[in-house]
Design an enzyme around this catalytic site. Structure first.
Site, PDB file in Angstrom:
ATOM      1  CB  SER A   1     -31.958  31.767 -46.526  1.00 20.78           C
ATOM      2  OG  SER A   1     -32.369  32.810 -45.500  1.00 20.78           O
TER       3      SER A   1
ATOM      4  CE1 TYR B   1     -29.578  31.888 -42.796  1.00 22.18           C
ATOM      5  CE2 TYR B   1     -27.836  30.162 -42.031  1.00 22.18           C
ATOM      6  CZ  TYR B   1     -28.852  30.518 -43.120  1.00 22.18           C
ATOM      7  OH  TYR B   1     -29.304  29.538 -43.416  1.00 22.18           O
TER       8      TYR B   1
HETATM    9  C1  GCO Z   1     -32.560  32.001 -38.202  1.00 16.59           C
HETATM   10  C2  GCO Z   1     -32.184  30.787 -39.297  1.00 16.59           C
HETATM   11  C3  GCO Z   1     -32.979  31.159 -40.298  1.00 16.59           C
HETATM   12  C4  GCO Z   1     -33.719  30.179 -41.061  1.00 16.59           C
HETATM   13  C5  GCO Z   1     -33.292  30.137 -42.929  1.00 16.59           C
HETATM   14  C6  GCO Z   1     -34.552  30.473 -42.928  1.00 16.59           C
HETATM   15  O1  GCO Z   1     -31.971  32.230 -37.339  1.00 16.59           O
HETATM   16  O2  GCO Z   1     -33.165  33.118 -38.139  1.00 16.59           O
HETATM   17  O3  GCO Z   1     -31.846  30.179 -38.467  1.00 16.59           O
HETATM   18  O4  GCO Z   1     -31.681  32.097 -40.946  1.00 16.59           O
HETATM   19  O5  GCO Z   1     -32.418  28.618 -41.178  1.00 16.59           O
HETATM   20  O6  GCO Z   1     -32.113  30.756 -42.576  1.00 16.59           O
HETATM   21  O7  GCO Z   1     -34.926  30.802 -44.662  1.00 16.59           O
END
Ligand code: GCO
Length: 255
Positions: A146, A159
């Site tokens: 990501s 994440y």
């Molecule tokens: C967020 C998004 C991001 C994108 C992606 C960007 O909440 O900022 O979900 O995480 O999905 O990962 O590269």
């Protein structure tokens, strides 16, 4: 005789989280390049629906319903593959969840679940696939990172940490499995039009920020990632390993 470095004919690809979203787009792309694809998800009905759609287009599609955070289910799935003579040549660790909450309010259990699904699962599935790839001296592992593999955004700490881990897990896989004939790389999608991002897309301020922050001034479409997946799954990338390729409209390269 012309050779097609991007031809996946005769190869089998397992794509986790592929009944919808980016995973479905990855599966469609690899199938279009000739691969037999194994779709994965936890919802068997949705999985079969996605498989039927692809079979109707003439593609060779299998399904493997398992929870990527369950080691026993992962092992049982690969034992099924062994019993059925299915060799996974290409593994795409795509399955992932998002959980948006400031860290001061974040429960440890929620932190842990994101890491279990978005990072540890890629190690466990990668290990089970690589054990078999190593015997054959061939394998392509493609982890899905990501923009948050490099940059942090407030309210998505687990994440971000998981995706940062994906970048380094990819390098660790390259370090240990290169001599076994396995190339391990990652794709870093930008802000893509997916169900996971629906709340962001529908937020006018966030939508404006993404378009202003992205040199291409738009969100990405899932099928725009297929070419990068085909490249990393094919002979075209046989001497590429440990890399993460950002398909993000240029966002990560600019202030
Ligand atoms: C967020 C998004 C991001 C994108 C992606 C960007 O909440 O900022 O979900 O995480 O999905 O990962 O590269």
């Amino acid at each position: 005789m012309s050779i097609n470095l991007f031809d996946l004919t005769g190869k089998t690809a397992l794509i986790t989280g592929s009944s919808r979203g980016l995973g479905q787009a990855f599966a469609a792309g690899l199938a279009a390049a000739g691969a037999r694809v194994i779709l994965n998800g936890v919802n068997e009905a949705r999985l079969e629906e996605a498989a039927c759609e692809m079979r109707a287009q003439g593609h060779d599609v299998l399904t493997a319903a398992f929870d990527v955070s369950c080691e026993a289910a992962i092992k049982a799935t690969f034992e099924r593959f062994d019993d059925e003579g299915i060799d996974v040549d290409i593994l795409m660790n795509n399955a992932g969840i998002q959980f948006r909450k400031p860290m001061l309010e974040l429960e440890t259990a929620d932190w842990q679940r994101v890491l279990d699904i978005n990072l540890t699962a890629s190690f466990v599935i990668g290990r089970e696939a690589a054990k078999r790839m190593a015997v054959r001296g061939y394998g392509k592992i493609i982890n899905i990172g990501s923009l948050t593999s490099e940059l942090a955004r407030a309210t998505v700490a687990p994440y971000t940490v998981a995706k940062g881990g994906i970048k380094m897990l990819t390098k660790a896989m390259a370090a240990e499995w290169g001599e076994k004939g396995i190339q391990s790389n990652a794709i870093g999608p930008g802000y893509m039009v997916t169900d996971m991002n629906e709340a962001l897309i529908n937020n006018p301020d966030f939508d404006s920020w993404v378009k202003a922050r992205t040199p291409m001034r738009r969100w990405g479409l899932p099928d725009e990632l297929a070419g990068t997946a085909i490249y990393l799954a094919s002979d075209a990338s046989n001497y590429v390993s440990g890399q993460i390729i950002y398909a993000d409209g240029g966002m990560i390269s600019v202030l």
